[in-house]
Design an enzyme around this catalytic site. Structure first.
Site, PDB file in Angstrom:
ATOM      1  N   ASP A 316       0.818  -1.221   0.000  1.00 37.25           N
ATOM      2  CA  ASP A 316       0.000   0.000   0.000  1.00 37.25           C
ATOM      3  C   ASP A 316       0.853   1.273   0.000  1.00 37.25           C
ATOM      4  OD1 ASP A 316      -2.188  -1.655   0.020  1.00 37.25           O
ATOM      5  OD2 ASP A 316      -2.476  -1.552   2.184  1.00 37.25           O
ATOM      6  N   ARG A 389      -5.141   6.601  -1.299  1.00 38.97           N
ATOM      7  CA  ARG A 389      -3.669   6.610  -1.326  1.00 38.97           C
ATOM      8  C   ARG A 389      -3.137   7.458  -2.493  1.00 38.97           C
ATOM      9  NH1 ARG A 389      -2.908   3.975   3.158  1.00 38.97           N
ATOM     10  NH2 ARG A 389      -4.136   2.100   3.529  1.00 38.97           N
TER      11      ARG A 389
HETATM   12  O1  SPQ Z   1      -9.392  -2.712   2.259  1.00 39.05           O
HETATM   13  P1  SPQ Z   1      -8.791  -2.336   0.952  1.00 39.05           P
HETATM   14  O2  SPQ Z   1      -9.702  -1.436   0.205  1.00 39.05           O
HETATM   15  O3  SPQ Z   1      -8.377  -3.523   0.124  1.00 39.05           O
HETATM   16  O4  SPQ Z   1      -7.460  -1.495   1.295  1.00 39.05           O
HETATM   17  C1  SPQ Z   1      -6.073  -1.540   0.909  1.00 39.05           C
HETATM   18  C2  SPQ Z   1      -5.545  -0.065   1.128  1.00 39.05           C
HETATM   19  O5  SPQ Z   1      -4.785   0.477   0.347  1.00 39.05           O
HETATM   20  O6  SPQ Z   1      -5.902   0.476   2.174  1.00 39.05           O
HETATM   21  C3  SPQ Z   1      -5.809  -2.001  -0.523  1.00 39.05           C
HETATM   22  F1  SPQ Z   1      -6.369  -1.329  -1.422  1.00 39.05           F
HETATM   23  O7  SPQ Z   1      -5.296  -2.333   1.809  1.00 39.05           O
HETATM   24  C4  SPQ Z   1      -5.322  -3.764   1.875  1.00 39.05           C
HETATM   25  C5  SPQ Z   1      -3.970  -4.318   1.493  1.00 39.05           C
HETATM   26  O8  SPQ Z   1      -3.575  -3.915   0.207  1.00 39.05           O
HETATM   27  C6  SPQ Z   1      -5.660  -4.150   3.300  1.00 39.05           C
HETATM   28  C7  SPQ Z   1      -5.308  -5.564   3.640  1.00 39.05           C
HETATM   29  C8  SPQ Z   1      -5.820  -6.159   4.891  1.00 39.05           C
HETATM   30  O9  SPQ Z   1      -6.232  -5.416   5.807  1.00 39.05           O
HETATM   31  O10 SPQ Z   1      -5.799  -7.404   4.985  1.00 39.05           O
HETATM   32  C9  SPQ Z   1      -4.466  -6.317   2.847  1.00 39.05           C
HETATM   33  C10 SPQ Z   1      -3.921  -5.836   1.564  1.00 39.05           C
HETATM   34  O11 SPQ Z   1      -4.700  -6.368   0.500  1.00 39.05           O
HETATM   35  P2  SPQ Z   1      -4.438  -7.827  -0.132  1.00 39.05           P
HETATM   36  O12 SPQ Z   1      -5.343  -7.866  -1.334  1.00 39.05           O
HETATM   37  O13 SPQ Z   1      -3.001  -7.835  -0.518  1.00 39.05           O
HETATM   38  O14 SPQ Z   1      -4.781  -8.832   0.845  1.00 39.05           O
END
Ligand code: SPQ
Length: 430
Positions: A316, A389
């Site tokens: 992120d 972001r």
């Molecule tokens: O919740 P959301 O919208 O997917 O948020 C993001 C962010 O940038 O805030 C991604 F867009 O974070 C995710 C992160 O990329 C939050 C997260 C978690 O809390 O488990 C895991 C990551 O996503 P992923 O798809 O890699 O599991």
């Protein structure tokens, strides 16, 4: 839409801020507190829109949740006492809410429907729905469950042994949460370690779970017990000020209460490698989620390569690291980051398009980007694509542009950092 013009005259950033609560941990605190029978208290909760969506979903399931500032009290009858919601569960912009709820709801006895905003409607859900279906979950949605709205008919689940095709904490967490209700031992195998807040919180709520060499396993049917959760500051939010402090002339910023769980702290390693003038003072290494006070000053930065298994530990932070790279000497290469394409927006295209508008020397690749620096950036009219972001990256960029930056939609920043502009104001020396 909330257009905002961001303009600074020879800015310097000085002072101390306490970073708001971690978004990933805040979501999970409400989810675990709702699954557990009894009372859970949460301190340092993030009042961002995404986490408020999670609270709203559990209230619709009949869980009592009181919010008093950043303190939250959850009183739950436990999963078996949840009510079948009369309304659709609305997850807003939150991928974490949508994907983790899918894992939780699959093992209830309830019929539920979940949907989110336009961005959620484009994000892939089969990466979660498919392994959950292997466990017996009944999930229906557009394109065979790929897109919201999703309808879930809760049912009995069986444990699976699942090898993760992508490094994703959301996929891993959805399977583990479904595993709580499944018969047998749920096993999730990761080749690259993703954030482990779910595993840590399972332990905090009394579950017995084994994590060895990237293999997570635990027995279904374990009961969770309400507890106290202390949410550390979000390193993904701190990242914007770490970069702001490093690239803005004459700056020194102290960031307090930053969560430094090693599965999230890849940005610290990258900043160190790039030569940032930074001190990291870890405070409570033994806590469920350790924190640190981080001091960062204006830095003479060198380019680097960001690739491989560090990517899930800073996924992120890549938009703001791309901005950082425009101010570093040499060629920065970011690769193995194709997951960026399925975030709130396609973050490879968005970052490259917007930074180019400011004059950055940056090119997109299939799995990342290549940035040559340092480049003097000028102002421009930027788009956030409704992605918090990208919005914050644009605002931080304005600290080093010679003309103002106009951001089409600054309101989206409230998804994860509602006090972002206040914190920026606090640090600006007038
Ligand atoms: O919740 P959301 O919208 O997917 O948020 C993001 C962010 O940038 O805030 C991604 F867009 O974070 C995710 C992160 O990329 C939050 C997260 C978690 O809390 O488990 C895991 C990551 O996503 P992923 O798809 O890699 O599991």
């Amino acid at each position: 839409m909330s257009e905002k013009t961001i303009q600074f005259d020879q800015p310097q950033l000085k002072g101390t801020i306490t970073v708001p609560g971690d978004k990933s941990i805040s979501h999970r605190s409400v989810m675990f507190g709702s699954i557990a029978k009894g009372t859970t208290t949460v301190e340092g909760f993030l009042l961002g829109e995404d986490c408020l969506s999670t609270i709203d979903c559990f209230r619709k399931l009949g869980v009592k949740i009181d919010v008093n500032g950043t303190n939250v009290v959850i009183e739950s009858p436990g999963m078996d006492g949840w009510a079948e919601p009369k309304e659709v569960l609305y997850t807003g912009n939150s991928g974490t809410t949508t994907r983790l709820m899918l894992g939780i709801l699959g093992g209830t006895k309830l019929h539920t429907i979940m949907t989110g905003d336009a961005s959620i409607g484009k994000r892939p859900m089969r990466r979660v729905a498919d392994p959950l279906r292997l466990m017996g979950a009944q999930i229906a949605g557009r394109e065979n469950g790929q897109y919201t709205p999703l309808a879930i008919q809760g049912t009995d689940l069986q444990a699976i042994d699942y090898t993760m095709p992508v490094a994703s904490a959301q996929v891993k967490s959805a399977i583990l949460l479904a595993g709580l209700r499944a018969q047998g031992t749920t096993i999730v195998r990761e080749s690259e370690v993703s954030r482990d807040h779910t595993e840590r919180m399972l332990r905090q709520f009394g579950a017995i779970i084994d994590v060895t060499d990237g293999v997570v396993s635990f027995e279904g049917g374990q009961q969770l017990t309400g507890t106290h959760v202390n949410v550390p500051g979000d390193i993904s939010s701190a990242a914007f000020f770490l970069v702001a402090g490093a690239i803005t002339k004459g700056s020194e910023i102290i960031l307090k209460n930053v969560g430094v769980n090693e599965t999230r702290a890849g940005i610290i390693e990258v900043l160190e490698k790039m030569g940032a003038a930074m001190r990291v003072g870890i405070e409570n290494e033994q806590a469920a989620e350790p924190t640190a006070t981080i001091t960062i000053s204006t830095s003479d930065l060198q380019a680097t390569t960001i690739e491989g298994n560090i990517i899930p530990r800073l996924i992120d932070e890549i938009p703001i690291l791309a901005l950082l790279a425009t101010q570093a000497t040499g060629t920065t290469v970011i690769k193995d980051a194709e997951e960026l394409k399925v975030k709130e927006t396609d973050r490879i295209t968005a970052v490259v398009t917007e930074l180019k508008k400011l004059g950055a020397n940056i090119e997109a690749t299939d799995d990342g980007m290549i940035i040559n620096g340092p480049t003097k950036l000028h102002g421009g009219a930027l788009k956030s694509y409704g992605d918090h972001r990208i919005g914050m990256m644009a605002a931080v960029a304005a600290l080093v542009t010679d003309d103002p930056v106009t951001l089409d939609d600054a309101a989206c920043i409230a998804v994860s950092y509602p006090t972002f502009f206040e914190h920026l104001e606090t640090l600006l020396q007038r």
